[in-house]
Design a protein around this motif. Sequence first.
Motif, short mmCIF file in Angstrom:
data_model
loop_
_atom_site.label_atom_id
_atom_site.label_comp_id
_atom_site.label_asym_id
_atom_site.label_seq_id
_atom_site.Cartn_x
_atom_site.Cartn_y
_atom_site.Cartn_z
N GLY A 257 0.88 -1.25 0.10
CA GLY A 257 0.04 -0.04 -0.10
C GLY A 257 0.85 0.99 0.01
O GLY A 257 2.31 1.13 0.24
N ILE A 258 0.33 2.54 -0.14
CA ILE A 258 1.03 3.61 -0.46
C ILE A 258 1.95 3.80 0.97
O ILE A 258 2.97 4.49 0.86
CB ILE A 258 0.15 4.81 -0.92
N ASN A 259 1.31 3.62 2.26
CA ASN A 259 2.06 3.95 3.34
C ASN A 259 2.70 2.77 4.23
O ASN A 259 2.97 2.84 5.09
CB ASN A 259 0.77 4.49 4.35
N THR A 260 2.63 1.51 3.46
CA THR A 260 3.30 0.47 4.05
C THR A 260 5.10 0.77 4.19
O THR A 260 5.59 1.17 3.39
CB THR A 260 3.48 -0.70 2.91
N ALA A 261 5.20 0.75 5.48
CA ALA A 261 6.52 0.86 6.12
C ALA A 261 7.51 0.37 5.25
O ALA A 261 7.41 -1.03 4.79
CB ALA A 261 6.72 0.47 7.28
N GLY A 262 8.77 1.08 4.82
CA GLY A 262 9.83 0.66 4.37
C GLY A 262 9.70 0.16 2.81
O GLY A 262 10.86 0.09 2.01
N LYS A 263 8.50 0.26 2.12
CA LYS A 263 8.59 0.15 0.76
C LYS A 263 8.55 1.46 0.06
O LYS A 263 7.43 2.08 -0.57
CB LYS A 263 7.12 -0.48 0.53
N ARG A 264 9.62 2.00 -0.17
CA ARG A 264 9.96 3.45 -0.72
C ARG A 264 11.44 3.44 -1.15
O ARG A 264 12.31 2.73 -0.46
CB ARG A 264 9.35 4.46 0.20
N THR A 265 11.43 4.41 -1.83
CA THR A 265 13.07 4.86 -2.35
C THR A 265 13.52 5.86 -1.07
O THR A 265 13.04 6.37 -0.14
CB THR A 265 12.81 5.89 -3.51
N PRO A 266 14.95 5.67 -1.26
CA PRO A 266 15.66 6.55 -0.12
C PRO A 266 15.21 7.93 0.03
O PRO A 266 15.22 8.83 0.85
CB PRO A 266 17.07 6.57 -0.47
N ASP A 267 14.57 8.67 -1.33
CA ASP A 267 14.07 9.84 -1.21
C ASP A 267 12.68 9.83 -0.83
O ASP A 267 11.93 11.03 -0.98
CB ASP A 267 14.14 10.42 -2.76
N ASP B 139 16.26 1.50 -4.83
CA ASP B 139 17.16 2.10 -4.10
C ASP B 139 18.72 2.11 -4.82
O ASP B 139 19.75 2.06 -4.37
CB ASP B 139 17.33 1.44 -2.69
N SER B 140 18.42 1.81 -6.41
CA SER B 140 19.53 1.68 -7.36
C SER B 140 19.83 2.95 -7.98
O SER B 140 18.90 3.56 -8.62
CB SER B 140 19.39 0.43 -8.19
N THR B 141 20.83 3.49 -7.76
CA THR B 141 21.26 4.83 -8.75
C THR B 141 21.32 4.85 -10.26
O THR B 141 21.07 5.70 -10.94
CB THR B 141 22.71 5.24 -8.20
N ILE B 142 21.44 3.32 -10.63
CA ILE B 142 21.32 2.81 -12.07
C ILE B 142 19.84 2.89 -12.30
O ILE B 142 19.28 3.27 -13.50
CB ILE B 142 21.93 1.71 -12.22
N ASP B 143 18.93 2.17 -11.55
CA ASP B 143 17.57 1.77 -11.96
C ASP B 143 16.63 2.91 -11.65
O ASP B 143 15.62 2.99 -12.17
CB ASP B 143 17.01 0.58 -11.28
N ILE B 144 16.91 3.82 -10.91
CA ILE B 144 16.05 4.87 -10.14
C ILE B 144 15.46 5.70 -11.67
O ILE B 144 14.25 6.00 -11.59
CB ILE B 144 16.46 5.84 -9.27
N ASP B 145 16.37 6.07 -12.61
CA ASP B 145 15.94 6.95 -13.57
C ASP B 145 14.68 6.49 -14.39
O ASP B 145 13.78 6.95 -14.89
CB ASP B 145 17.18 7.25 -14.40
N ALA B 146 15.01 4.97 -14.55
CA ALA B 146 13.73 4.38 -15.24
C ALA B 146 12.32 4.18 -14.67
O ALA B 146 11.32 4.25 -15.09
CB ALA B 146 14.31 2.80 -15.59
N LEU B 147 12.68 4.17 -13.18
CA LEU B 147 11.50 3.94 -12.34
C LEU B 147 10.84 5.18 -12.33
O LEU B 147 9.39 5.28 -12.24
CB LEU B 147 11.90 3.42 -10.87
N ARG B 148 11.55 6.29 -12.45
CA ARG B 148 10.92 7.65 -12.21
C ARG B 148 10.33 8.07 -13.65
O ARG B 148 9.80 9.24 -13.89
CB ARG B 148 11.86 8.70 -11.98
N ASN B 149 10.50 6.97 -14.72
CA ASN B 149 10.14 7.67 -16.16
C ASN B 149 8.86 6.87 -16.45
O ASN B 149 8.76 5.65 -16.38
CB ASN B 149 11.08 7.04 -17.25
N ASP B 150 7.55 7.82 -16.34
CA ASP B 150 6.40 7.14 -16.43
C ASP B 150 6.10 6.49 -17.79
O ASP B 150 5.38 5.44 -17.94
CB ASP B 150 5.26 8.30 -16.26
#
Length: 266
Positions: free
Chosen positions: A11-21, A154-165
């Motif tokens: 869920g959106i507020n599930t603890a820990g399930k988020r990026t470092p940002d 939490d990957s500096t490599i993958d995050i750009d793809a995840l932020r790309n809708d």
Amino acid sequence: MVKIALGAGHGINTAGKRTPDGEREWSFNNKVLLACAAKLNKYQDVQILRLDDPTGNTDVPLTTRTNKANAWKADALVSIHHNAFDGKWGSHGGVETLVQEIIASKASKDNAAIIQPRIVQAMGLRDRGVKSKNNHMTRVSNMPAILTEGGFMDSTIDIDALRNDAKLKVQGEAIADGLAEYFKLKLKVAGTPASPKEDEELKFSSPALKLETETSLASKAHRQIIVAAAVKEGAHSSWADKLANNTLTDADVLGLAVKYTIAVNK
């Protein structure tokens, strides 16, 4: 008729399930699910059942999800996720698809083998392959079931793809097309009448987070206040870019407010 059960993990507020940002995994998962459902609806003879809360507000228990899919007698289940290593930025990364260890059906393995390379291509990330793992969604489901991990949050490599809708949309379509290949589905021809009204619980066209238009989050000015305050407190500057490009969802704004303890009713 082919019956497909889809679920956005957590869920959106599930603890820990988020990026470092502070970006929420559910927000990534939901975008993929919506694209997958939309593409599946372009094929003939398909029914779709959504297993998670379409607003993300409630993290529906795993048992509730699998009970729902089993009772509906789905032909396949896909649980959509994005991975994390330790919650800290690092150079790890890649896409993987999980099936149940030891007892996975041949159909589950076949689905995974078809869908995994499609997600890899859609996201443009490293191929970690199909893996066997013991988890509830694939263990308790009576139908062929897979769990997708479309990249590391939490990957500096993958995050750009995840932020790309656009990439998340293509990922969802890749999953749908993989299911279509497995079940030998045919695209609807032009002028095909719309299918009967779907289960109200699907609500695939609903916003990521239901909010009344008169609430403060509906105000562009207030959204700007929240984003600016979050960036000032350490959130990534890409949040401001998303706001400027009108790609910031209500769920994103609420997530920032929660993480950086910003009042949403100023």
